[in-house]
Design a protein around this motif. Structure first.
Motif, PDB file in Angstrom:
ATOM      1  N   VAL A  98       0.926  -1.003  -0.152  1.00  0.00           N
ATOM      2  CA  VAL A  98      -0.207   0.062  -0.077  1.00  0.00           C
ATOM      3  C   VAL A  98       0.938   1.443   0.223  1.00  0.00           C
ATOM      4  CG1 VAL A  98      -1.570   0.833   1.846  1.00  0.00           C
ATOM      5  CG2 VAL A  98      -1.682  -1.439   1.116  1.00  0.00           C
ATOM      6  N   ALA A  99       2.058   1.351   0.698  1.00  0.00           N
ATOM      7  CA  ALA A  99       2.309   2.111   0.617  1.00  0.00           C
ATOM      8  C   ALA A  99       3.096   2.862  -0.636  1.00  0.00           C
ATOM      9  CB  ALA A  99       4.142   1.762   1.725  1.00  0.00           C
ATOM     10  N   ARG A 100       4.090   1.175  -0.874  1.00  0.00           N
ATOM     11  CA  ARG A 100       4.598   1.905  -3.003  1.00  0.00           C
ATOM     12  C   ARG A 100       3.621   2.617  -3.360  1.00  0.00           C
ATOM     13  NH1 ARG A 100       6.369  -3.142  -0.995  1.00  0.00           N
ATOM     14  NH2 ARG A 100       8.924  -3.551  -0.920  1.00  0.00           N
ATOM     15  N   THR A 101       2.053   1.656  -3.397  1.00  0.00           N
ATOM     16  CA  THR A 101       1.281   2.410  -4.573  1.00  0.00           C
ATOM     17  C   THR A 101       0.897   3.990  -4.259  1.00  0.00           C
ATOM     18  OG1 THR A 101       0.291   0.175  -4.659  1.00  0.00           O
ATOM     19  CG2 THR A 101      -1.175   2.367  -5.005  1.00  0.00           C
ATOM     20  N   LYS A 102       0.905   4.205  -3.312  1.00  0.00           N
ATOM     21  CA  LYS A 102       0.801   5.889  -2.403  1.00  0.00           C
ATOM     22  C   LYS A 102       1.769   6.524  -3.167  1.00  0.00           C
ATOM     23  CE  LYS A 102      -1.946   5.205   1.265  1.00  0.00           C
ATOM     24  NZ  LYS A 102      -2.745   6.498   1.226  1.00  0.00           N
ATOM     25  N   LEU A 103       3.552   6.014  -2.676  1.00  0.00           N
ATOM     26  CA  LEU A 103       4.717   6.759  -2.961  1.00  0.00           C
ATOM     27  C   LEU A 103       4.248   6.707  -4.733  1.00  0.00           C
ATOM     28  CD1 LEU A 103       7.222   5.689  -0.867  1.00  0.00           C
ATOM     29  CD2 LEU A 103       6.659   7.659  -0.639  1.00  0.00           C
ATOM     30  N   ALA A 104       4.045   6.015  -5.351  1.00  0.00           N
ATOM     31  CA  ALA A 104       3.772   5.743  -7.012  1.00  0.00           C
ATOM     32  C   ALA A 104       3.043   6.942  -7.484  1.00  0.00           C
ATOM     33  CB  ALA A 104       3.327   4.712  -7.328  1.00  0.00           C
ATOM     34  N   TRP A 105       2.194   6.902  -6.239  1.00  0.00           N
ATOM     35  CA  TRP A 105       0.634   8.103  -6.692  1.00  0.00           C
ATOM     36  C   TRP A 105       1.420   9.538  -6.638  1.00  0.00           C
ATOM     37  CZ3 TRP A 105      -1.090  12.695  -4.905  1.00  0.00           C
ATOM     38  CH2 TRP A 105      -2.088  13.320  -4.408  1.00  0.00           C
ATOM     39  N   TRP A 106       2.296  10.069  -5.765  1.00  0.00           N
ATOM     40  CA  TRP A 106       2.775  11.105  -5.722  1.00  0.00           C
ATOM     41  C   TRP A 106       4.340  11.275  -6.688  1.00  0.00           C
ATOM     42  CZ3 TRP A 106       1.990  15.090  -2.716  1.00  0.00           C
ATOM     43  CH2 TRP A 106       1.213  15.065  -2.273  1.00  0.00           C
ATOM     44  N   GLN A 107       4.642  10.177  -7.252  1.00  0.00           N
ATOM     45  CA  GLN A 107       5.168  10.667  -8.303  1.00  0.00           C
ATOM     46  C   GLN A 107       4.667  11.014  -9.712  1.00  0.00           C
ATOM     47  OE1 GLN A 107       7.171   6.372  -7.968  1.00  0.00           O
ATOM     48  NE2 GLN A 107       8.881   7.259  -7.722  1.00  0.00           N
ATOM     49  N   VAL A 108       3.382  10.545  -9.650  1.00  0.00           N
ATOM     50  CA  VAL A 108       2.120  10.542 -10.792  1.00  0.00           C
ATOM     51  C   VAL A 108       2.014  12.447 -10.161  1.00  0.00           C
ATOM     52  CG1 VAL A 108       0.812  10.357 -11.908  1.00  0.00           C
ATOM     53  CG2 VAL A 108       1.832   8.396 -11.018  1.00  0.00           C
ATOM     54  N   GLU A 109       1.905  12.244  -9.473  1.00  0.00           N
ATOM     55  CA  GLU A 109       1.354  13.649  -8.621  1.00  0.00           C
ATOM     56  C   GLU A 109       2.145  14.986  -8.969  1.00  0.00           C
ATOM     57  OE1 GLU A 109      -0.480  16.949  -7.582  1.00  0.00           O
ATOM     58  OE2 GLU A 109      -1.187  15.300  -8.445  1.00  0.00           O
ATOM     59  N   VAL A 110       3.489  14.563  -8.681  1.00  0.00           N
ATOM     60  CA  VAL A 110       4.669  15.667  -9.146  1.00  0.00           C
ATOM     61  C   VAL A 110       5.012  16.136 -10.996  1.00  0.00           C
ATOM     62  CG1 VAL A 110       6.688  15.971  -9.121  1.00  0.00           C
ATOM     63  CG2 VAL A 110       5.966  15.357  -7.097  1.00  0.00           C
ATOM     64  N   ALA A 111       4.635  14.578 -11.249  1.00  0.00           N
ATOM     65  CA  ALA A 111       4.965  15.213 -12.643  1.00  0.00           C
ATOM     66  C   ALA A 111       3.397  15.923 -13.182  1.00  0.00           C
ATOM     67  CB  ALA A 111       4.896  13.691 -13.414  1.00  0.00           C
ATOM     68  N   LYS A 112       2.399  15.631 -12.759  1.00  0.00           N
ATOM     69  CA  LYS A 112       1.436  16.310 -13.429  1.00  0.00           C
ATOM     70  C   LYS A 112       1.655  18.018 -12.681  1.00  0.00           C
ATOM     71  CE  LYS A 112      -2.581  14.450 -12.428  1.00  0.00           C
ATOM     72  NZ  LYS A 112      -3.932  13.789 -12.164  1.00  0.00           N
ATOM     73  N   ALA A 113       1.583  17.551 -11.567  1.00  0.00           N
ATOM     74  CA  ALA A 113       1.844  19.243 -10.951  1.00  0.00           C
ATOM     75  C   ALA A 113       2.570  20.258 -11.751  1.00  0.00           C
ATOM     76  CB  ALA A 113       2.344  19.231  -9.272  1.00  0.00           C
ATOM     77  N   PHE A 114       4.161  19.495 -12.353  1.00  0.00           N
ATOM     78  CA  PHE A 114       4.669  20.272 -13.642  1.00  0.00           C
ATOM     79  C   PHE A 114       4.594  20.127 -14.726  1.00  0.00           C
ATOM     80  CE2 PHE A 114       7.994  20.067  -9.754  1.00  0.00           C
ATOM     81  CZ  PHE A 114       8.781  21.133  -9.912  1.00  0.00           C
ATOM     82  N   SER A 115       3.501  19.523 -14.873  1.00  0.00           N
ATOM     83  CA  SER A 115       2.598  20.083 -16.068  1.00  0.00           C
ATOM     84  C   SER A 115       1.971  21.083 -16.439  1.00  0.00           C
ATOM     85  CB  SER A 115       2.223  18.930 -16.927  1.00  0.00           C
ATOM     86  OG  SER A 115       1.498  18.392 -15.990  1.00  0.00           O
ATOM     87  N   GLY A 116       1.376  21.745 -14.645  1.00  0.00           N
ATOM     88  CA  GLY A 116      -0.167  22.593 -14.883  1.00  0.00           C
ATOM     89  C   GLY A 116      -0.902  21.916 -14.196  1.00  0.00           C
ATOM     90  N   GLN A 117      -0.748  20.453 -14.033  1.00  0.00           N
ATOM     91  CA  GLN A 117      -2.070  20.001 -12.954  1.00  0.00           C
ATOM     92  C   GLN A 117      -1.943  19.628 -11.909  1.00  0.00           C
ATOM     93  OE1 GLN A 117      -2.356  17.516 -16.202  1.00  0.00           O
ATOM     94  NE2 GLN A 117      -4.599  18.500 -16.929  1.00  0.00           N
ATOM     95  N   PRO A 118      -1.775  20.657 -10.896  1.00  0.00           N
ATOM     96  CA  PRO A 118      -1.900  19.518  -9.442  1.00  0.00           C
ATOM     97  C   PRO A 118      -3.108  19.767  -8.901  1.00  0.00           C
ATOM     98  CG  PRO A 118      -1.768  22.613  -9.462  1.00  0.00           C
ATOM     99  CD  PRO A 118      -1.750  21.597 -10.751  1.00  0.00           C
ATOM    100  N   SER A 119      -3.653  18.236  -7.802  1.00  0.00           N
ATOM    101  CA  SER A 119      -4.268  17.893  -7.638  1.00  0.00           C
ATOM    102  C   SER A 119      -4.363  18.409  -5.744  1.00  0.00           C
ATOM    103  CB  SER A 119      -5.305  16.504  -8.003  1.00  0.00           C
ATOM    104  OG  SER A 119      -3.908  15.663  -7.427  1.00  0.00           O
ATOM    105  N   HIS A 120      -3.103  17.658  -5.650  1.00  0.00           N
ATOM    106  CA  HIS A 120      -2.993  17.336  -3.885  1.00  0.00           C
ATOM    107  C   HIS A 120      -3.369  19.010  -3.548  1.00  0.00           C
ATOM    108  CE1 HIS A 120      -1.956  16.427  -0.234  1.00  0.00           C
ATOM    109  NE2 HIS A 120      -2.533  15.456   0.235  1.00  0.00           N
ATOM    110  N   PRO A 121      -3.475  19.638  -2.889  1.00  0.00           N
ATOM    111  CA  PRO A 121      -3.765  19.934  -1.793  1.00  0.00           C
ATOM    112  C   PRO A 121      -1.726  21.202  -1.515  1.00  0.00           C
ATOM    113  CG  PRO A 121      -4.561  19.492  -0.470  1.00  0.00           C
ATOM    114  CD  PRO A 121      -4.133  18.575  -1.044  1.00  0.00           C
TER     115      PRO A 121
END
Length: 279
Positions: free
Chosen positions: A55-78
């Protein structure tokens, strides 16, 4: 709750020494470092609070995707919504955030480090990179300040490791290098069972001396031109080194208790650096 309120709450709730240094920063820099620190806390909490490694690995993988999305202009996490407006001004890069995530991933992959160089690689990801980003936010102007910040981050992390030996043992983790346990004839099971001994104290004195050396080396690397701007880092160094000395004075009774400084003492140490320049 706005993203800015969210990261402020996350940073304040941690009770970290870092928070006291942030208080003295101008508003834009304080907002940036608070958001970055909240990101580090979010990622670190995944490893510390999620008991199932998959579960922890899945969550960290989500953060990797979130970072990439944020740097492409689409952050979702506060946290990312609060951080991204500050990225251009302070030179925060995608690779910096991904390095922090990678460091936390290492906690899921290994619980022992054979020697200090191996531990140092881990510390660079979870602390050296954090120091590098923090130095940029504080107002770095000299390239040599990066070397100072990375080495100071290593000193902070080693202090954390010394303080948290008992807590980490309860999670089955030992961050003290295996070859150094052997050198001082301390068995891994003694750490895991939290058995204090003269051999353990000798091992910890060796670790503490290494940390003190790193503090001295880091301070020597800080260019005079950046000393004023890097005061928040010097505040943290004062707090962390005082904590280290407190642990030494308590004869490294860290296996069954957590030695810490009071919030008032942390604030006093930070104020002394800010107002008097005393480290």
């Amino acid at each position: 709750m706005t993203p800015e309120q969210y990261v402020q709450q996350k940073a304040a709730a941690s009770g970290s020494s870092f928070y006291y240094a942030f208080l003295f920063l101008p508003a834009p820099r304080r907002a940036a470092i608070t958001a970055f620190y909240a990101f580090c806390r979010e990622v670190d909490d995944v490893v510390d609070e999620v008991s199932d490694p998959s579960v922890a690995r899945t969550k960290l993988a989500w953060w990797q995707v979130e970072v990439a999305k944020a740097f492409s202009g689409q952050p979702s996490h506060p946290v990312m919504k609060a951080l991204m407006p500050h990225v251009p001004a302070f030179g925060i890069e995608q690779q910096h955030l991904l390095a922090v995530v990678r460091g936390c991933e290492m906690d899921l992959e290994q619980t022992r480090y054979l020697d200090f160089p191996a531990l140092q690689r881990y510390c660079h990801l979870v602390a050296g990179v954090v120091g590098e980003v923090a130095a940029r936010i504080f107002g770095q102007t000299q390239s040599a300040t990066t070397d100072y910040a990375q080495k100071m981050g290593l000193a902070f992390q080693l202090t954390n490791i010394i303080r948290d030996v008992g807590e980490d043992a309860m999670r089955g983790r030992i961050y003290l290098p295996v070859n150094e346990l052997q050198q001082f004839e301390v068995k891994a099971h003694e750490i895991l069972q939290r058995q204090h001994s003269d051999r353990f104290v000798a091992l910890m004195r060796f670790q503490a001396q290494r940390a003190h050396t790193l503090y001295d080396e880091a301070l020597a690397l800080l260019p005079a031109q950046d000393r004023r701007a890097q005061k928040p880092g010097l505040m943290m160094a004062s707090i962390y080194r005082t904590l280290l000395r407190e642990i030494e004075a308590e004869d490294f009774q860290v296996l069954k208790q957590r030695i810490s400084l009071t919030p008032v003492r942390k604030l006093w140490l930070a104020w002394k650096v800010q107002a008097l320049g005393k480290f």
